[in-house]
Scaffold this motif. Structure first.
Motif, PDB file in Angstrom:
ATOM      1  N   ARG A 128       0.857  -1.189   0.000  1.00 63.43           N
ATOM      2  CA  ARG A 128       0.000   0.000   0.000  1.00 63.43           C
ATOM      3  C   ARG A 128       0.889   1.234   0.000  1.00 63.43           C
ATOM      4  O   ARG A 128       1.689   1.446   0.907  1.00 63.43           O
ATOM      5  CB  ARG A 128      -0.930  -0.019   1.204  1.00 63.43           C
ATOM      6  N   ALA A 168       1.127   5.475  -0.417  1.00 62.86           N
ATOM      7  CA  ALA A 168       0.441   6.764  -0.363  1.00 62.86           C
ATOM      8  C   ALA A 168       1.331   7.836  -0.993  1.00 62.86           C
ATOM      9  O   ALA A 168       2.551   7.832  -0.816  1.00 62.86           O
ATOM     10  CB  ALA A 168       0.109   7.139   1.073  1.00 62.86           C
ATOM     11  N   SER A 185      -3.043  12.230  -2.077  1.00 65.32           N
ATOM     12  CA  SER A 185      -3.532  13.464  -1.472  1.00 65.32           C
ATOM     13  C   SER A 185      -2.884  14.631  -2.201  1.00 65.32           C
ATOM     14  O   SER A 185      -1.656  14.767  -2.209  1.00 65.32           O
ATOM     15  CB  SER A 185      -3.187  13.522   0.017  1.00 65.32           C
ATOM     16  N   TYR A 193      -1.864   8.457   6.916  1.00 64.99           N
ATOM     17  CA  TYR A 193      -1.525   7.282   6.100  1.00 64.99           C
ATOM     18  C   TYR A 193      -0.712   6.272   6.911  1.00 64.99           C
ATOM     19  O   TYR A 193      -0.915   5.061   6.796  1.00 64.99           O
ATOM     20  CB  TYR A 193      -0.752   7.705   4.858  1.00 64.99           C
ATOM     21  N   GLN A 231      -2.881   4.386   9.164  1.00 68.74           N
ATOM     22  CA  GLN A 231      -3.696   3.417   8.434  1.00 68.74           C
ATOM     23  C   GLN A 231      -2.851   2.257   7.886  1.00 68.74           C
ATOM     24  O   GLN A 231      -3.332   1.452   7.089  1.00 68.74           O
ATOM     25  CB  GLN A 231      -4.426   4.115   7.279  1.00 68.74           C
ATOM     26  N   TYR A 256      -0.229   2.175   5.873  1.00 70.12           N
ATOM     27  CA  TYR A 256       0.334   2.179   4.523  1.00 70.12           C
ATOM     28  C   TYR A 256       1.805   1.797   4.628  1.00 70.12           C
ATOM     29  O   TYR A 256       2.505   2.189   5.564  1.00 70.12           O
ATOM     30  CB  TYR A 256       0.162   3.546   3.861  1.00 70.12           C
ATOM     31  N   VAL A 265       5.011   5.834   2.218  1.00 69.46           N
ATOM     32  CA  VAL A 265       4.417   7.164   2.080  1.00 69.46           C
ATOM     33  C   VAL A 265       5.444   8.058   1.382  1.00 69.46           C
ATOM     34  O   VAL A 265       6.498   8.355   1.937  1.00 69.46           O
ATOM     35  CB  VAL A 265       4.024   7.775   3.435  1.00 69.46           C
TER      36      VAL A 265
END
Length: 328
Positions: free
Chosen positions: A30, A32, A69, A85, A88, A90, A93
């Motif tokens: 994941r 971000a 974002s 992030y 959550q 991720y 990032v």
């Protein structure tokens, strides 16, 4: 020469063998992406966005999830998004801007299992922060050669954002490139004081042109405003960085230095799969394929074979280390 060759082989391996080395067999990653402008800014942010999407296309959306974002110029808002992030869970990032360095230095220690990245950056002291660093001066030097040979007025204008970081490297490269082929040329630099002020960039471009500049260049998201101004004049040319901007003005954008951010994303994914969460400085250069020079084919008649030969000669000298571009 051996070190350069080794670097090229290493980065080729990192870039080209992402799927075959087993990363595709890992669980979903994941990622971000936090940016100051938008994913379609035709500049710094879009260049990285396209790199991320290219990697996602190679791996599949089931292997790389991407969240974005946009318009986070404000440090407080950007910090909140980066932290959220991480909360959550991720895995990576990417805070795409040198202005985010201090935020990551503060946030990263709180989330030791999360990989953070920013650029243009040099400092990667934290074990979970990657700093990626395009050698903007390299492509800028080549663009400077084009500018120095192309100008008829002997005035070249630079539309700068802020007098710091990547912009300084770019500007120094342009000046040295111009002077290498045209010692009489005057390179004039003006700054907007912002990365994204399109109006101010347009006004500086117009001022440069009225003062006699017939070749312009500049960096950051604001350049779209300056490029639009070049459309208003005959035989005024623009030289781009970050990405190929010829689609903005096919009749004025001669060439571009384009960043290969796909390679950066692939490298971070590969490193993370090996247990390296950060702590490294990732460079983009002509030698390792992180930079590319792109000509606008629609204006091929404006750049002679002799010009291209001088550019190619300088490019090879940069790659083999015989040409050093001063950042002093």
């Amino acid at each position: 020469m051996k070190k350069v060759a080794l670097s090229v082989v290493l980065l080729f391996t990192l870039s080209c063998c992402l799927v075959s080395n087993g990363l595709a067999d890992e669980g979903k990653v994941r990622l971000a992406f936090v940016i100051p402008s938008t994913i379609d800014d035709m500049a710094w942010s879009q260049a990285m966005y396209e790199g991320i999407k290219a990697v996602q296309k190679d791996l599949g959306e089931d292997k790389l999830e991407v969240a974005i974002s946009e318009r986070l110029w404000n440090a407080v808002d950007a910090g909140s998004a980066i932290r959220e992030y991480a909360l959550q869970d991720y895995d990576i990032v990417i805070a795409h801007g040198a202005q985010y360095q201090s935020l990551l230095a503060e946030i990263a220690p709180e989330f030791p299992e999360t990989t953070f990245a920013y650029g243009t950056g040099f400092a990667a002291e934290e074990p979970n922060i990657f700093a990626y660093d395009p050698h903007a001066q390299e492509g800028a030097y080549l663009l400077g050669i084009i500018a120095g040979l192309k100008t008829k007025s002997n005035i070249v204008g630079i539309v700068g954002p802020v007098e710091a970081g990547d912009a300084i490297k770019f500007n120094k490269g342009v000046v040295q490139g111009v002077k290498s082929v045209n010692a009489d040329a005057d390179v004039r630099i003006a700054y907007t004081g912002s990365f994204g002020d399109l109006v101010a960039a347009a006004e500086i471009a117009r001022t440069h042109i009225k003062a006699g500049a017939d070749v312009l260049t500049g960096s950051a998201q604001q350049t779209v405003g300056a490029i639009n101004v070049t459309k208003e004049f005959e035989k005024i040319f623009w030289l781009s960085t970050d990405m190929d901007q010829a689609s903005l003005s096919p009749n004025t954008v001669l060439a571009a230095q384009a960043y290969n951010f796909k390679m950066v994303v692939e490298t971070m994914l590969k490193k993370r799969a090996e247990g390296v969460l950060g702590g490294e400085h990732l460079e983009l250069s002509f030698a390792n394929g992180g930079l590319n020079l792109v000509y606008n084919e629609a204006l091929s008649s404006e750049i002679t074979d002799e010009m291209k030969a001088k550019v190619e000669e300088a490019k090879q000298q940069i790659i083999d280390g015989t040409l050093k571009i001063s950042l002093e």
